[in-house]
Design a protein around this motif. Structure first.
Motif, PDB file in Angstrom:
ATOM      1  N   VAL A   1       0.841  -1.187   0.000  1.00 44.16           N
ATOM      2  CA  VAL A   1       0.000   0.000   0.000  1.00 44.16           C
ATOM      3  C   VAL A   1       0.882   1.244   0.000  1.00 44.16           C
ATOM      4  CG1 VAL A   1      -0.215   0.128   2.534  1.00 44.16           C
ATOM      5  CG2 VAL A   1      -1.987   1.126   1.097  1.00 44.16           C
ATOM      6  N   CYS A   2       0.455   2.252  -0.757  1.00 40.56           N
ATOM      7  CA  CYS A   2       1.052   3.589  -0.714  1.00 40.56           C
ATOM      8  C   CYS A   2      -0.044   4.506  -0.177  1.00 40.56           C
ATOM      9  CB  CYS A   2       1.485   4.053  -2.106  1.00 40.56           C
ATOM     10  SG  CYS A   2       2.912   3.227  -2.786  1.00 40.56           S
ATOM     11  N   PRO A   3      -0.008   4.813   1.116  1.00 40.74           N
ATOM     12  CA  PRO A   3      -1.080   5.609   1.707  1.00 40.74           C
ATOM     13  C   PRO A   3      -0.782   7.107   1.650  1.00 40.74           C
ATOM     14  CG  PRO A   3       0.379   4.845   3.425  1.00 40.74           C
ATOM     15  CD  PRO A   3       0.931   4.311   2.122  1.00 40.74           C
TER      16      PRO A   3
ATOM     17  N   VAL B   1       4.474   1.222   1.748  1.00 39.16           N
ATOM     18  CA  VAL B   1       5.569   1.911   1.064  1.00 39.16           C
ATOM     19  C   VAL B   1       5.437   3.402   1.343  1.00 39.16           C
ATOM     20  CG1 VAL B   1       6.637   2.461  -1.157  1.00 39.16           C
ATOM     21  CG2 VAL B   1       5.700   0.175  -0.748  1.00 39.16           C
ATOM     22  N   LYS B   2       6.509   3.976   1.866  1.00 38.04           N
ATOM     23  CA  LYS B   2       6.528   5.406   2.175  1.00 38.04           C
ATOM     24  C   LYS B   2       7.722   6.062   1.512  1.00 38.04           C
ATOM     25  CE  LYS B   2       4.185   7.197   4.734  1.00 38.04           C
ATOM     26  NZ  LYS B   2       2.923   7.877   4.802  1.00 38.04           N
TER      27      LYS B   2
ATOM     28  N   GLU C   1       8.358   8.968  10.083  1.00 39.02           N
ATOM     29  CA  GLU C   1       7.929   7.721   9.452  1.00 39.02           C
ATOM     30  C   GLU C   1       8.449   6.483  10.181  1.00 39.02           C
ATOM     31  OE1 GLU C   1       5.564   7.529   7.462  1.00 39.02           O
ATOM     32  OE2 GLU C   1       5.473   9.508   6.535  1.00 39.02           O
ATOM     33  N   LEU C   2       9.634   6.561  10.778  1.00 43.44           N
ATOM     34  CA  LEU C   2      10.145   5.435  11.561  1.00 43.44           C
ATOM     35  C   LEU C   2       9.239   5.177  12.760  1.00 43.44           C
ATOM     36  CD1 LEU C   2      12.257   3.271  12.156  1.00 43.44           C
ATOM     37  CD2 LEU C   2      13.555   5.019  13.405  1.00 43.44           C
TER      38      LEU C   2
ATOM     39  N   THR D   1       7.198  -1.882   6.827  1.00 45.33           N
ATOM     40  CA  THR D   1       7.231  -0.603   6.114  1.00 45.33           C
ATOM     41  C   THR D   1       8.504  -0.554   5.294  1.00 45.33           C
ATOM     42  OG1 THR D   1       5.949   0.515   7.827  1.00 45.33           O
ATOM     43  CG2 THR D   1       7.244   1.908   6.353  1.00 45.33           C
ATOM     44  N   VAL D   2       8.349  -0.197   4.029  1.00 47.37           N
ATOM     45  CA  VAL D   2       9.470  -0.068   3.106  1.00 47.37           C
ATOM     46  C   VAL D   2       9.641   1.416   2.799  1.00 47.37           C
ATOM     47  CG1 VAL D   2      10.314  -0.656   0.798  1.00 47.37           C
ATOM     48  CG2 VAL D   2       8.966  -2.325   2.100  1.00 47.37           C
ATOM     49  N   PHE D   3      10.825   1.931   3.060  1.00 48.01           N
ATOM     50  CA  PHE D   3      11.107   3.334   2.787  1.00 48.01           C
ATOM     51  C   PHE D   3      11.786   3.461   1.426  1.00 48.01           C
ATOM     52  CE2 PHE D   3      11.403   3.311   7.549  1.00 48.01           C
ATOM     53  CZ  PHE D   3      10.225   4.003   7.773  1.00 48.01           C
TER      54      PHE D   3
END
Length: 164
Positions: free
Chosen positions: A5-7, A86-87, A98-99, A113-115
């Motif tokens: 997901v890309c929110p 995904v952020k 975000e962390l 979570t993938v940065f």
């Protein structure tokens, strides 16, 4: 099948958002662009308008779909069988926030979570800045898709006419 997901709020969607979605679409079998629907937030565009703009902007990606969600992102991910968030990260300040969010989300659900670092040409880009610059008459045509620009300028004109 790997699903991510890309929110975001995407108010409005920018080329920076689309860069992250495009790159995520190459990493995962399916990407859901999830538009946060929060009636208490004052947005320039309604949730449905934002989703329409995203559907149009993402039409070229065969493995991307757009959906709205309310409540916790982790609940949405669980309901949709999504294993990764995904952020995009523009700067170190984004990483700090975000962390913390990634760790909170991981405590709520089995989700990673993938940065993805933002492409340098979009590192300054934020929807709030696009709206502000456009409202003041600045040229944002290189920052958003053409259809989004058209809707943005029309909405800002509507708002300006309403205040006159």
């Amino acid at each position: 099948m790997s699903r991510a997901v890309c929110p975001g709020s995407f108010d409005p969607v920018t080329h920076g958002h689309l860069d992250i979605v495009s790159r995520a679409s190459k990493l995962f079998d399916e990407v859901v662009v999830a538009v946060g629907v929060n009636a208490s937030k004052n947005r320039l565009f309604t949730a449905e308008e934002r989703m329409e703009m995203l559907r149009e902007a993402c039409a070229g990606f065969g493995n991307v779909r757009v959906a709205g969600f309310t409540g916790l992102l982790t609940d949405f991910c669980s309901e949709q069988g999504i294993a990764a968030i995904v952020k995009g990260l523009r700067a170190v300040s984004d990483f700090d926030y975000e962390l913390q969010m990634a760790q909170m989300n991981a405590s709520l659900a089995p989700i990673e979570t993938v940065f993805v670092p933002t492409a340098p040409e979009y590192s300054f880009l934020a929807s709030s800045l696009v709206k502000e610059v456009a409202a003041l008459g600045g040229d944002v045509s290189g920052l958003v898709p053409p259809a989004v620009l058209e809707r943005l300028l029309a909405r800002l004109a509507e708002r300006a006419a309403g205040q006159a």
